[in-house]
Design an enzyme around this catalytic site. Structure first.
Site, PDB file in Angstrom:
ATOM      1  N   SER A 264     -16.093  -4.103   9.007  1.00  3.87           N
ATOM      2  CA  SER A 264     -16.102  -4.549   7.595  1.00  3.87           C
ATOM      3  C   SER A 264     -17.510  -4.720   6.894  1.00  3.87           C
ATOM      4  O   SER A 264     -18.345  -4.452   7.486  1.00  3.87           O
ATOM      5  CB  SER A 264     -15.296  -5.868   7.303  1.00  3.87           C
ATOM      6  N   CYS A 265     -17.512  -4.808   5.621  1.00  2.00           N
ATOM      7  CA  CYS A 265     -18.816  -4.781   5.032  1.00  2.00           C
ATOM      8  C   CYS A 265     -18.531  -5.183   3.346  1.00  2.00           C
ATOM      9  O   CYS A 265     -17.800  -6.078   3.268  1.00  2.00           O
ATOM     10  CB  CYS A 265     -19.436  -3.463   4.716  1.00  2.00           C
ATOM     11  N   GLY A 266     -19.074  -4.631   2.292  1.00  2.00           N
ATOM     12  CA  GLY A 266     -19.176  -5.076   1.153  1.00  2.00           C
ATOM     13  C   GLY A 266     -17.923  -4.464   0.624  1.00  2.00           C
ATOM     14  O   GLY A 266     -16.976  -5.192  -0.104  1.00  2.00           O
TER      15      GLY A 266
END
Length: 314
Positions: A264-266
């Site tokens: 995941s990330c932004g």
């Protein structure tokens, strides 16, 4: 649908390997043979201090005959969340417009300014839609520094292709409802053993730094581990570290190669940098998925009373 054979032996491609492949199999209107096609996937965060955008930087210098893949347009534009995966029909139309053929070998790259950043997202999108002959250039900064050819200006006119309608491989993607279930079960006996790896900066993960999107709280999901993108890249060239060094990073983070990984990330862009690093390192059995909505969706859809946004100072 038949799968094309790739020109390259590994997922990451060096500038020298790409130049050699382009000399052998350059895009040409005259040839009907499988080609090597460079795809530029430039993208910048919305809070970029220089207010740059991907196509603007593409025009300032790109690999000859490269086509520009717009992450924000080849997407589900009806979603309230940025650059979510497109439908098969949207992907088909985008590839046809770019003149990409189903049996082309595609090499994706991003900016010299940022190094490895958004190209892995574009390459992952190709893989999600079954275009397996796709690779990531490691990287365009080295391409420029080593004196390989570049050209300025708009993307050249390309002949439209007849790209077939692909199928979306849902086994590579995690949606919000499943993600919430996996995270909510984190304290339950018999829960699924997995790793959730977060590519955002450690400050955003801890909740001590703001998100680049106004009004979005920072912090992290329960069960997640911080793996900031810079830790996977050479500090000078911004190319991926060698496989042995990447393996050491994941070992140091406590990532068990026998367990599935969700990255995941932004907004689902740099999560694929982690996914690519795992591939390059040969780490794990390939049971990996991307949470497409990532933190931007998560932080807007969970409730404060759910206790599913963790801040380290709380």
């Amino acid at each position: 649908m038949s799968r094309p054979q790739s020109t390259f032996s590994s997922y990451l491609v060096t500038p020298a390997e790409l130049e050699a492949a382009l000399k052998r199999n350059a895009p040409s209107k005259l040839s009907t043979a499988p080609r090597t096609v460079p795809i530029c996937g430039n993208w910048f965060l919305p809070n970029d201090p220089q207010h740059r955008n991907g196509y603007q930087v593409f025009k300032q210098g790109h690999i000859p005959h490269a086509r520009f893949f717009d992450i924000d347009k080849v997407a589900d534009t009806s979603s309230p969340y940025p650059h979510m995966l497109p439908s098969p029909k949207v992907f088909q139309e985008a590839m046809s417009k770019l003149g990409v053929k189903r049996d082309d070998t595609v090499v994706v790259y991003d900016t010299a300014e940022l190094g490895i950043f958004s190209a892995p997202r574009v390459a992952w999108t190709f893989k999600v839609f079954g275009h397996d002959a796709v690779h990531v250039l490691n990287n365009f900064r080295l391409w420029v520094e080593k004196g390989h050819a570049t050209e300025e200006g708009d993307q050249e006119d390309v002949e439209r292709s007849d790209y077939p309608l692909p199928e979306l491989n849902s086994s590579k993607v995690v949606a919000f409802e499943e993600m919430r279930s996996l995270v909510s079960d984190h304290n339950k006996e018999g829960r699924e053993e997995l790793h959730i790896l977060d590519a955002r900066s450690e400050g955003r993960w801890k909740g001590s730094e703001p998100e680049p999107r106004p009004g979005l709280p920072s912090g992290h999901m329960p069960r997640s581990t911080s793996v900031p993108v810079p830790e996977l890249l050479d500090p000078k060239t911004k190319a991926f570290l060698p496989p042995a060094e990447l393996r050491k990073v994941f070992e140091r983070k406590g990532v068990d190669p026998s367990k599935p990984v969700i990255s995941s990330c932004g907004t689902g862009v740099t999560a694929t940098v982690i996914d690519t690093a795992l591939t390059a390192a040969g780490y794990g059995d390939g049971s990996r998925r991307i949470y497409d909505g990532s933190w931007t969706e998560w932080a807007q859809r969970v409730q404060l009373t759910d206790h599913l946004i963790i801040k380290d100072d709380e």
